[in-house]
Design a protein around this motif. Structure first.
Motif, PDB file in Angstrom:
ATOM      1  N   LYS A 457       0.838  -1.196   0.000  1.00  0.00           N
ATOM      2  CA  LYS A 457       0.000   0.000   0.000  1.00  0.00           C
ATOM      3  C   LYS A 457       0.873   1.246   0.000  1.00  0.00           C
ATOM      4  CE  LYS A 457      -3.938  -2.200   2.301  1.00  0.00           C
ATOM      5  NZ  LYS A 457      -4.882  -2.142   3.442  1.00  0.00           N
ATOM      6  N   ALA A 458       1.733   1.340  -1.006  1.00  0.00           N
ATOM      7  CA  ALA A 458       2.631   2.486  -1.114  1.00  0.00           C
ATOM      8  C   ALA A 458       1.836   3.755  -1.379  1.00  0.00           C
ATOM      9  CB  ALA A 458       3.648   2.254  -2.226  1.00  0.00           C
ATOM     10  N   ALA A 459       2.301   4.855  -0.777  1.00  0.00           N
ATOM     11  CA  ALA A 459       1.603   6.132  -0.950  1.00  0.00           C
ATOM     12  C   ALA A 459       1.744   6.673  -2.359  1.00  0.00           C
ATOM     13  CB  ALA A 459       2.141   7.148   0.062  1.00  0.00           C
ATOM     14  N   ALA A 460       2.817   6.308  -3.066  1.00  0.00           N
ATOM     15  CA  ALA A 460       3.058   6.790  -4.430  1.00  0.00           C
ATOM     16  C   ALA A 460       3.821   5.710  -5.177  1.00  0.00           C
ATOM     17  CB  ALA A 460       3.857   8.093  -4.400  1.00  0.00           C
ATOM     18  N   PRO A 461       3.729   5.688  -6.496  1.00  0.00           N
ATOM     19  CA  PRO A 461       4.447   4.663  -7.263  1.00  0.00           C
ATOM     20  C   PRO A 461       5.958   4.849  -7.212  1.00  0.00           C
ATOM     21  CG  PRO A 461       2.673   5.650  -8.560  1.00  0.00           C
ATOM     22  CD  PRO A 461       2.857   6.512  -7.358  1.00  0.00           C
ATOM     23  N   CYS A 462       6.661   3.785  -7.569  1.00  0.00           N
ATOM     24  CA  CYS A 462       8.102   3.819  -7.793  1.00  0.00           C
ATOM     25  C   CYS A 462       8.329   3.565  -9.270  1.00  0.00           C
ATOM     26  CB  CYS A 462       8.795   2.748  -6.949  1.00  0.00           C
ATOM     27  SG  CYS A 462      10.532   2.477  -7.397  1.00  0.00           S
ATOM     28  N   TYR A 463       8.935   4.530  -9.967  1.00  0.00           N
ATOM     29  CA  TYR A 463       9.152   4.426 -11.404  1.00  0.00           C
ATOM     30  C   TYR A 463      10.592   4.009 -11.693  1.00  0.00           C
ATOM     31  CZ  TYR A 463       4.686   6.838 -11.832  1.00  0.00           C
ATOM     32  OH  TYR A 463       3.357   7.176 -11.754  1.00  0.00           O
ATOM     33  N   LEU A 464      10.774   3.312 -12.817  1.00  0.00           N
ATOM     34  CA  LEU A 464      12.106   2.846 -13.191  1.00  0.00           C
ATOM     35  C   LEU A 464      12.930   3.929 -13.874  1.00  0.00           C
ATOM     36  CD1 LEU A 464      11.485  -0.778 -14.533  1.00  0.00           C
ATOM     37  CD2 LEU A 464      11.600   0.079 -12.181  1.00  0.00           C
ATOM     38  N   ASP A 465      12.277   4.967 -14.385  1.00  0.00           N
ATOM     39  CA  ASP A 465      12.972   5.998 -15.160  1.00  0.00           C
ATOM     40  C   ASP A 465      12.219   7.307 -14.984  1.00  0.00           C
ATOM     41  OD1 ASP A 465      14.627   7.298 -16.996  1.00  0.00           O
ATOM     42  OD2 ASP A 465      13.427   6.681 -18.706  1.00  0.00           O
ATOM     43  N   GLY A 466      12.894   8.414 -15.280  1.00  0.00           N
ATOM     44  CA  GLY A 466      12.272   9.720 -15.125  1.00  0.00           C
ATOM     45  C   GLY A 466      11.638  10.260 -16.383  1.00  0.00           C
ATOM     46  N   LEU A 470       6.998   5.765 -18.088  1.00  0.00           N
ATOM     47  CA  LEU A 470       6.123   5.621 -16.916  1.00  0.00           C
ATOM     48  C   LEU A 470       5.980   4.168 -16.482  1.00  0.00           C
ATOM     49  CD1 LEU A 470       3.298   8.178 -17.872  1.00  0.00           C
ATOM     50  CD2 LEU A 470       5.211   8.524 -16.299  1.00  0.00           C
ATOM     51  N   THR A 471       7.061   3.406 -16.575  1.00  0.00           N
ATOM     52  CA  THR A 471       7.064   2.023 -16.104  1.00  0.00           C
ATOM     53  C   THR A 471       7.232   2.030 -14.590  1.00  0.00           C
ATOM     54  OG1 THR A 471       8.111   1.363 -18.168  1.00  0.00           O
ATOM     55  CG2 THR A 471       8.125  -0.233 -16.380  1.00  0.00           C
ATOM     56  N   ALA A 472       6.261   1.462 -13.888  1.00  0.00           N
ATOM     57  CA  ALA A 472       6.272   1.473 -12.426  1.00  0.00           C
ATOM     58  C   ALA A 472       6.628   0.091 -11.893  1.00  0.00           C
ATOM     59  CB  ALA A 472       4.918   1.913 -11.884  1.00  0.00           C
ATOM     60  N   LEU A 473       7.274   0.068 -10.749  1.00  0.00           N
ATOM     61  CA  LEU A 473       7.679  -1.172 -10.094  1.00  0.00           C
ATOM     62  C   LEU A 473       6.524  -1.711  -9.264  1.00  0.00           C
ATOM     63  CD1 LEU A 473      10.102  -3.048  -9.528  1.00  0.00           C
ATOM     64  CD2 LEU A 473      10.685  -1.553  -7.626  1.00  0.00           C
ATOM     65  N   PRO A 474       6.104  -2.950  -9.485  1.00  0.00           N
ATOM     66  CA  PRO A 474       5.001  -3.484  -8.680  1.00  0.00           C
ATOM     67  C   PRO A 474       5.409  -3.665  -7.231  1.00  0.00           C
ATOM     68  CG  PRO A 474       5.561  -4.972 -10.508  1.00  0.00           C
ATOM     69  CD  PRO A 474       6.600  -3.897 -10.462  1.00  0.00           C
ATOM     70  N   ALA A 475       4.427  -3.599  -6.339  1.00  0.00           N
ATOM     71  CA  ALA A 475       4.687  -3.860  -4.922  1.00  0.00           C
ATOM     72  C   ALA A 475       5.009  -5.330  -4.736  1.00  0.00           C
ATOM     73  CB  ALA A 475       3.475  -3.471  -4.090  1.00  0.00           C
ATOM     74  N   ALA A 497      10.570  -7.386 -19.902  1.00  0.00           N
ATOM     75  CA  ALA A 497      10.652  -7.390 -21.359  1.00  0.00           C
ATOM     76  C   ALA A 497       9.325  -7.715 -22.014  1.00  0.00           C
ATOM     77  CB  ALA A 497      11.712  -8.387 -21.826  1.00  0.00           C
ATOM     78  N   GLU A 498       8.379  -8.265 -21.243  1.00  0.00           N
ATOM     79  CA  GLU A 498       7.104  -8.653 -21.828  1.00  0.00           C
ATOM     80  C   GLU A 498       5.983  -7.671 -21.508  1.00  0.00           C
ATOM     81  OE1 GLU A 498       6.451 -12.622 -20.533  1.00  0.00           O
ATOM     82  OE2 GLU A 498       8.165 -13.414 -21.612  1.00  0.00           O
ATOM     83  N   GLN A 499       6.317  -6.544 -20.888  1.00  0.00           N
ATOM     84  CA  GLN A 499       5.291  -5.545 -20.635  1.00  0.00           C
ATOM     85  C   GLN A 499       4.857  -4.904 -21.946  1.00  0.00           C
ATOM     86  OE1 GLN A 499       4.249  -5.237 -17.223  1.00  0.00           O
ATOM     87  NE2 GLN A 499       5.519  -7.048 -17.394  1.00  0.00           N
ATOM     88  N   SER A 500       3.563  -4.619 -22.065  1.00  0.00           N
ATOM     89  CA  SER A 500       3.034  -4.090 -23.332  1.00  0.00           C
ATOM     90  C   SER A 500       3.226  -2.574 -23.399  1.00  0.00           C
ATOM     91  CB  SER A 500       1.546  -4.434 -23.471  1.00  0.00           C
ATOM     92  OG  SER A 500       0.829  -3.916 -22.371  1.00  0.00           O
ATOM     93  N   ARG A 501       4.470  -2.129 -23.390  1.00  0.00           N
ATOM     94  CA  ARG A 501       4.801  -0.710 -23.483  1.00  0.00           C
ATOM     95  C   ARG A 501       6.216  -0.590 -24.041  1.00  0.00           C
ATOM     96  NH1 ARG A 501       4.016   2.276 -19.170  1.00  0.00           N
ATOM     97  NH2 ARG A 501       2.723   0.872 -17.961  1.00  0.00           N
ATOM     98  N   ALA A 502       6.477   0.552 -24.646  1.00  0.00           N
ATOM     99  CA  ALA A 502       7.858   0.833 -25.042  1.00  0.00           C
ATOM    100  C   ALA A 502       8.677   1.079 -23.781  1.00  0.00           C
ATOM    101  CB  ALA A 502       7.902   2.054 -25.952  1.00  0.00           C
TER     102      ALA A 502
END
Length: 657
Positions: A457-466, A470-475, A497-502
């Motif tokens: 239950k994180a208060a805000a996402p954690c992103y892999l890049d700035g 907008l790829t976020a790290l799952p809890a 590598a299998e996420q449906s995003r660039a």
């Protein structure tokens, strides 16, 4: 000068961009994503357009601030001229947020869709106007070659001044002044600032430029056919991984330096630092010199050594080694700023400390060479475990790397590499360029970017890049021993590598550190997934007998020989009722998941037939009707190969799944 942005008055100075003026006027938030605010930065800013021409979007970080402009963001935030907005301005001043809801609005199309003018020719195009790119431009011009130097920022110079110099090196500011003077004096160098190479296809580059014309911001698209291309694209800053790492007020070291040095902008009057690199200490000294209160510097390296650290000691700046950030939260509406949880973390020992409070948190997770255009141009890369980063491998003979993009760190090495890259392009003798680095006993090397656990239950996402991915790290569940402290390391159960995003280059680097991308396949994943497919422009079209344009090639250059020399395009059919997405990898069976073992990839779904797509297949002896497996979101999807694709026939199979 003054202009309006979404109805709000913004003040700036000549030389500002719309972004730098907006940040100086108090805008810190791009909008919200999944209910959490996300920072407005150079790497993540919405395009803007004049209200009289809302369909013509320009990148906010490259649009010059012009007096009396009336601009809106695309997508637009809430209107600024409502009664409620006027009352808020009276009571609270201008808003901190552009108010864009990123999960409910679509981004406008990219610049690659615009038509270009006449294709020009040049002997050398150099991408990147830092010290390496400037040196390359001068070296090529002195060979009597026609040169085009492209820089995405409105000025030359790059980031060399952030990193400083070592003993015996030319000072970066002196090198920049000297090279600027030489470039100005050489008539065969065309300089394009506020310009970005949005696509590289073979030897052809598509360049998007923004300029000021009669009180308005205008754009132009150029296509240049170059005999040689030198990529001096510099380095990307890695983002430490912790909850809230892209909240307003959290900013990268390079971003903070550039806003302050180029535009005199440093929001708020205090800052804390969290780093694994020595460059942050240099920025802290520069900030202290400018009257900014530096609250504290935390460094995950246990006992870092650097001349910049010694300078910080002389300034009386509080520092702590072996400490990493765990989470950042906004302090609240009444007290803007950040509360940052940190922990001592040394060789398995971890203990949470008292929260750190500051108006701004400057973070640095180390550096990654920017290989985006290198991959787009057909270059290879691989994972370098010693420095935890992707580095360039072999590439086409007309393509060369220079400076930080080639992996060099020091000012002198970057300067030398510019001339070396040009000499290599034209077959001249190239002496071995060896970079002499300070002994690690005196200048501790960078450490990998820190990784904190992400609570359920994180208060805000954690992103892999700035940036824009907008790829976020799952809890993840916390380990039982460290769960009470919330310090369990992240153990991914997903395949990035299998996420449906660039993916961005930094996404891929973070994925390797997380174990979500195998290190041996990181280069292939970056080459295939870390490319903005919207930036690929159509090749020069052939003209049919009736004078109609034919469609561009179906298979882009970067997939040439990826699945073998005899790969062909097939019509494939899902055995489930579902859409097949572009970029999904295809394997022989459901037991396979490693991208290196893929036999093909989906090129494009067919909207007229649900579950059908055109795919590039490289399996030897493939036959119509045989089965295969597509991986989507780490889940196997059964498909079958219908038939080889005939570009002159109707692609739809008209057969039951």
């Amino acid at each position: 000068m003054r202009f309006r942005l979404n109805g709000h008055l913004v003040e700036g100075f000549a030389g500002d961009t719309v972004l730098s003026a907006a940040v100086a006027s108090g805008f810190a938030e791009h909008g919200t994503l999944a209910g959490s605010p996300i920072a407005l930065t150079t790497a993540f800013a919405p395009p803007v357009a004049e209200t009289a021409d809302p369909g013509h979007a320009l990148p906010m970080a490259r649009v010059p601030a012009i007096d009396n402009l009336d601009l809106v963001t695309l997508p637009a935030g809430p209107a600024g001229d409502t009664a409620a907005a006027r009352l808020r301005r009276i009571l609270q001043g201008p808003p901190r947020s552009l108010g864009i809801r990123l999960d409910t609005t679509a981004l406008p199309p990219g610049t690659s869709a615009m038509e270009a003018g006449e294709v020009r020719a040049a002997d050398v195009v150099i991408v990147g106007g830092g010290v390496a790119g400037m040196t390359a431009a001068v070296a090529a011009a002195r060979m009597d070659r026609s040169v085009v130097l492209v820089e995405r920022r409105p000025m030359l110079g790059g980031n060399a001044m952030l990193f400083g110099r070592t003993e015996g090196e030319e000072a970066p500011e002196d090198a920049i002044a000297r090279l600027t003077s030489e470039i100005t004096a050489l008539a065969n160098i065309a300089v394009l600032v506020a310009s970005e190479v949005v696509a590289l296809n073979g030897r052809r580059l598509r360049i998007h430029s923004v300029l000021q014309d009669k009180g308005h911001a205008k754009e132009t698209i150029r296509e240049i056919e170059a005999s040689h291309v030198v990529l001096a694209t510099g380095t990307l800053e890695r983002l430490p991984l912790f909850t809230g790492n892209r909240l307003p007020g959290v900013v990268g070291t390079m971003e903070a330096f550039h806003l302050a040095h180029a535009y005199g902008v440093w929001p708020d009057r205090s800052a804390a630092f969290a780093t694994v690199s020595n460059a942050a200490y240099r920025l802290a000294v520069l900030a202290a010199d400018a009257g900014i209160g530096v609250r504290r510097i935390v460094d995950h390296r246990p006992q870092p050594q650097s001349r910049f650290i010694e300078f910080c000691k002389a300034y009386g700046i509080t520092m702590a080694g072996g400490v990493m950030p765990l989470a950042a939260t906004l302090s609240g509406r009444g007290a803007p700023g950040l509360s940052v949880r940190t922990a001592v973390s040394i060789e398995g020992y971890e203990r949470e400390e008292e929260p750190l409070h500051a108006q701004r948190l400057i973070v640095c997770g180390g550096w990654q060479p920017d290989l985006t255009l290198w991959h787009m141009g057909g270059g290879l890369s691989g994972w370098q475990a010693e420095q935890s980063r992707l580095v360039a491998g072999d590439g086409p003979p007309h393509l060369a790397l220079a400076g930080a993009a080639a992996g060099y760190l020091g000012t002198q090495a970057c300067l030398d590499s510019g001339g070396e890259a040009v000499a290599r392009c034209f077959g001249q003798p190239v002496p071995h360029l060896h970079e002499t680095l300070i002994d690690p006993a005196y200048e501790t090397p960078d450490a990998p970017a820190t990784i904190a656990s992400i609570p359920a239950k994180a208060a805000a996402p954690c992103y892999l890049d700035g940036g824009e991915s907008l790829t976020a790290l799952p809890a993840t569940p916390r380990a039982p021993i460290l769960g009470k402290l919330g310090l369990a390391r992240h153990t991914p159960t997903w395949n990035l590598a299998e996420q449906s995003r660039a993916l961005s280059i930094a996404d891929v680097a973070a994925g390797v550190a997380l174990g979500a991308i195998p290190s041996e396949s990181a280069g292939e994943v970056a080459r295939e997934r870390a490319i903005d497919r919207g930036a690929f422009f159509e090749r020069e079209r052939e003209t049919g007998t009736a004078g109609e344009d034919l469609p561009p090639p179906l298979v882009p250059d970067y997939l040439n020989a990826r699945y073998g020399p005899n790969a062909t395009v097939w019509l494939v059919q899902s055995l489930e009722t579902r859409r097949l997405d572009t970029g999904s990898l295809i394997f022989v069976n459901s037991d396979q998941a490693n991208p290196v073992h893929a036999i093909g990839v989906v090129l494009t779904p067919l909207p007229e037939a649900r579950g059908q797509a055109l795919a590039l297949i490289g399996k030897v002896g493939a036959t119509p009707g045989e089965g295969a497996t597509l991986r989507d979101q780490n889940r196997p999807v059964p498909i079958r190969l219908v038939r080889p694709h005939d570009a002159n026939a109707n692609a739809v199979a008209n057969e039951p799944a």
